[in-house]
Write an enzyme that holds these catalytic residues in place. Structure first.
Site, PDB file in Angstrom:
ATOM      1  N   ALA A 186       0.808  -1.216   0.000  1.00  8.48           N
ATOM      2  CA  ALA A 186       0.000   0.000   0.000  1.00  8.48           C
ATOM      3  C   ALA A 186       0.844   1.271   0.000  1.00  8.48           C
ATOM      4  O   ALA A 186       0.309   2.373  -0.156  1.00  8.48           O
ATOM      5  CB  ALA A 186      -0.940   0.011   1.209  1.00  8.48           C
ATOM      6  N   MET A 231       6.387   2.872  -2.719  1.00  4.67           N
ATOM      7  CA  MET A 231       7.234   1.907  -3.406  1.00  4.67           C
ATOM      8  C   MET A 231       6.480   0.604  -3.636  1.00  4.67           C
ATOM      9  O   MET A 231       6.632  -0.041  -4.683  1.00  4.67           O
ATOM     10  CB  MET A 231       8.504   1.645  -2.589  1.00  4.67           C
ATOM     11  CG  MET A 231       9.557   0.847  -3.343  1.00  4.67           C
ATOM     12  SD  MET A 231      10.155   1.744  -4.792  1.00  4.67           S
ATOM     13  CE  MET A 231      10.766   0.384  -5.780  1.00  4.67           C
ATOM     14  N   THR A 286      17.026  -0.247   3.273  1.00  4.89           N
ATOM     15  CA  THR A 286      18.285   0.457   3.531  1.00  4.89           C
ATOM     16  C   THR A 286      18.364   0.852   5.006  1.00  4.89           C
ATOM     17  O   THR A 286      17.415   0.691   5.759  1.00  4.89           O
ATOM     18  CB  THR A 286      18.412   1.710   2.644  1.00  4.89           C
ATOM     19  OG1 THR A 286      17.304   2.602   2.895  1.00  4.89           O
ATOM     20  CG2 THR A 286      18.413   1.328   1.175  1.00  4.89           C
ATOM     21  N   PHE A 320      18.366  -1.117  -6.800  1.00  5.04           N
ATOM     22  CA  PHE A 320      18.109  -2.121  -7.831  1.00  5.04           C
ATOM     23  C   PHE A 320      18.140  -1.542  -9.238  1.00  5.04           C
ATOM     24  O   PHE A 320      17.858  -2.251 -10.200  1.00  5.04           O
ATOM     25  CB  PHE A 320      16.768  -2.809  -7.566  1.00  5.04           C
ATOM     26  CG  PHE A 320      16.839  -3.819  -6.461  1.00  5.04           C
ATOM     27  CD1 PHE A 320      17.122  -5.143  -6.732  1.00  5.04           C
ATOM     28  CD2 PHE A 320      16.651  -3.443  -5.144  1.00  5.04           C
ATOM     29  CE1 PHE A 320      17.213  -6.082  -5.718  1.00  5.04           C
ATOM     30  CE2 PHE A 320      16.734  -4.366  -4.111  1.00  5.04           C
ATOM     31  CZ  PHE A 320      17.018  -5.691  -4.403  1.00  5.04           C
ATOM     32  N   HIS A 343      17.974  13.352  -2.000  1.00  4.18           N
ATOM     33  CA  HIS A 343      16.712  12.607  -1.998  1.00  4.18           C
ATOM     34  C   HIS A 343      15.573  13.495  -1.502  1.00  4.18           C
ATOM     35  O   HIS A 343      15.799  14.575  -0.956  1.00  4.18           O
ATOM     36  CB  HIS A 343      16.803  11.364  -1.104  1.00  4.18           C
ATOM     37  CG  HIS A 343      17.514  10.215  -1.738  1.00  4.18           C
ATOM     38  ND1 HIS A 343      18.889  10.107  -1.718  1.00  4.18           N
ATOM     39  CD2 HIS A 343      17.058   9.129  -2.420  1.00  4.18           C
ATOM     40  CE1 HIS A 343      19.246   8.997  -2.361  1.00  4.18           C
ATOM     41  NE2 HIS A 343      18.155   8.391  -2.793  1.00  4.18           N
ATOM     42  N   LYS A 346      12.791  10.896   3.064  1.00  2.00           N
ATOM     43  CA  LYS A 346      13.756   9.814   3.304  1.00  2.00           C
ATOM     44  C   LYS A 346      14.306   9.930   4.719  1.00  2.00           C
ATOM     45  O   LYS A 346      14.735  11.010   5.144  1.00  2.00           O
ATOM     46  CB  LYS A 346      14.887   9.856   2.275  1.00  2.00           C
ATOM     47  CG  LYS A 346      15.821   8.656   2.371  1.00  2.00           C
ATOM     48  CD  LYS A 346      16.713   8.538   1.154  1.00  2.00           C
ATOM     49  CE  LYS A 346      17.664   7.360   1.260  1.00  2.00           C
ATOM     50  NZ  LYS A 346      16.948   6.067   1.362  1.00  2.00           N
TER      51      LYS A 346
END
Length: 268
Positions: free
Chosen positions: A10, A13, A101, A126, A156, A160
Site C-alpha cells: 500500500a 514503493m 536500507t 536495484f 533525496h 527519506k
C-alpha cells in the site's frame, strides 16, 4: 514462473512494485500482497490500489496467511519489519528480494546467516544504471584513487529517513574496496567549522534532502588540474521496481546464498 509477493503493497514503493510485477511477469504476475496488520486497506484489490484495475489479489495483513501463495517475497520495508519477514521466509523456505536500507552491520550479518538456507538478493539500489555505476567507480578508483580526493554527494526527497543513502554508502564501499581501505575508518560524514585540511585518504559524504527528488548520486574524483564526476539520476521509482522484479525472476532455481544486483546483471 516465479510467484511473486510484495510486502508493503500500500506504500509508494509497494504500489510501484505491484505495477512492475504486472508489467514484467503477466503470466504469473502478483500472487500475494501484504500490508501492515490492522490496515483499513486489508481486503482491497492490490491492482486497484495501484491504479491498474482489478487483478484479483486482495491485500492481506498477515504474511503467514499467504505463505502458500508465493515463491519469492519482495521487501522494501523498514529494517525491523523486514527482519521479521526474513525470519519467516527462512523458516518457510521462501526466496527474498530485499531493498531495505539503513541496516546496521549486525542486521546485515543476519541476512548473511539467512542466506545459508534461502536464496536472497539484497541491494541498496536495484537500478541497472546505479549498478553499472558501481562497476565504473571500481575502475575509476583503481586508476585515480590515490591521486584524487573522493567525495560522494547524494540528494533525496524530504521524506527519506536514513542518511547517507544506502546507495551512497554502497558507492563508498565499492571505492574503498578498490583502494584497499576500510570505509568505516576513512569515511567523513559532513563537515562543519574549522575542519583543517582535507586528509588525503578520506572519502567524503554530503547529504541533501528536499522536495520530491527520487534519487541523485554524484561521485567526484578531484585531482590537480582535472576532476571526474560519475553521476546517476533516477526520475522514477519504477527504475528500482523493475530491477527488483528482474532479481525476483532471476532467483528461480538458484541455490541458497546472499546475492546482489551484480550477480543478477553479471557485472562481476
Amino acid at each position: 514462473m516465479r510467484r511473486i509477493a510484495v510486502m508493503g503493497a500500500a506504500g509508494r514503493m509497494g504500489k510501484t512494485l505491484v505495477e512492475a510485477v504486472q508489467q514484467r511477469s503477466p503470466a504469473s504476475g502478483l500472487t500475494a500482497a501484504i500490508v501492515r496488520p490492522g490496515s483499513t486497506l486489508i481486503g482491497a484489490d492490490a491492482g486497484e490500489l495501484a491504479s491498474l484495475g482489478r487483478i484479483g489479489v486482495s491485500l492481506s495483513g498477515n504474511l503467514e496467511q499467504v505463505a502458500d501463495e508465493f515463491d519469492v517475497l519482495i521487501d522494501f520495508t523498514l529494517p525491523d519489519v523486514m527482519l521479521k519477514n526474513l525470519a519467516f521466509c527462512r523458516k518457510a523456505g521462501k526466496a527474498m528480494v530485499i531493498g531495505t536500507t539503513g541496516l546496521t552491520l549486525e542486521q546485515k550479518q543476519l541476512l548473511a546467516e539467512a542466506g545459508k538456507d534461502i536464496p536472497i538478493v539484497f541491494a541498496a539500489n536495484f537500478s541497472v544504471g546505479v549498478n553499472l555505476s558501481l562497476k565504473l567507480l571500481d575502475l575509476a578508483a583503481r586508476v585515480l584513487g590515490d591521486e584524487a580526493d573522493i567525495e560522494i554527494i547524494e540528494t533525496h526527497h524530504r521524506h527519506k529517513i536514513d542518511a547517507p543513502s544506502g546507495t551512497a554508502l554502497r558507492m563508498g564501499e565499492a571505492i574503498a574496496d578498490a583502494l584497499g581501505r576500510d570505509l568505516s575508518k576513512v569515511a567523513v560524514y559532513g563537515r562543519e567549522g574549522h575542519t583543517g585540511a582535507r586528509a588525503r585518504d578520506t572519502i567524503g559524504f554530503a547529504t541533501v534532502r528536499g522536495g520530491d527528488v527520487v534519487g541523485d548520486h554524484t561521485v567526484l574524483f578531484a585531482s590537480e588540474g582535472e576532476r571526474l564526476e560519475i553521476t546517476h539520476k533516477a526520475s522514477s521509482r519504477m527504475t528500482f521496481a523493475k530491477g527488483a522484479v528482474r532479481a525476483a525472476l532471476w532467483l528461480e532455481g538458484r541455490a541458497a546464498g546472499l546475492y546482489d544486483m551484480r550477480d543478477v546483471l553479471d557485472l562481476h
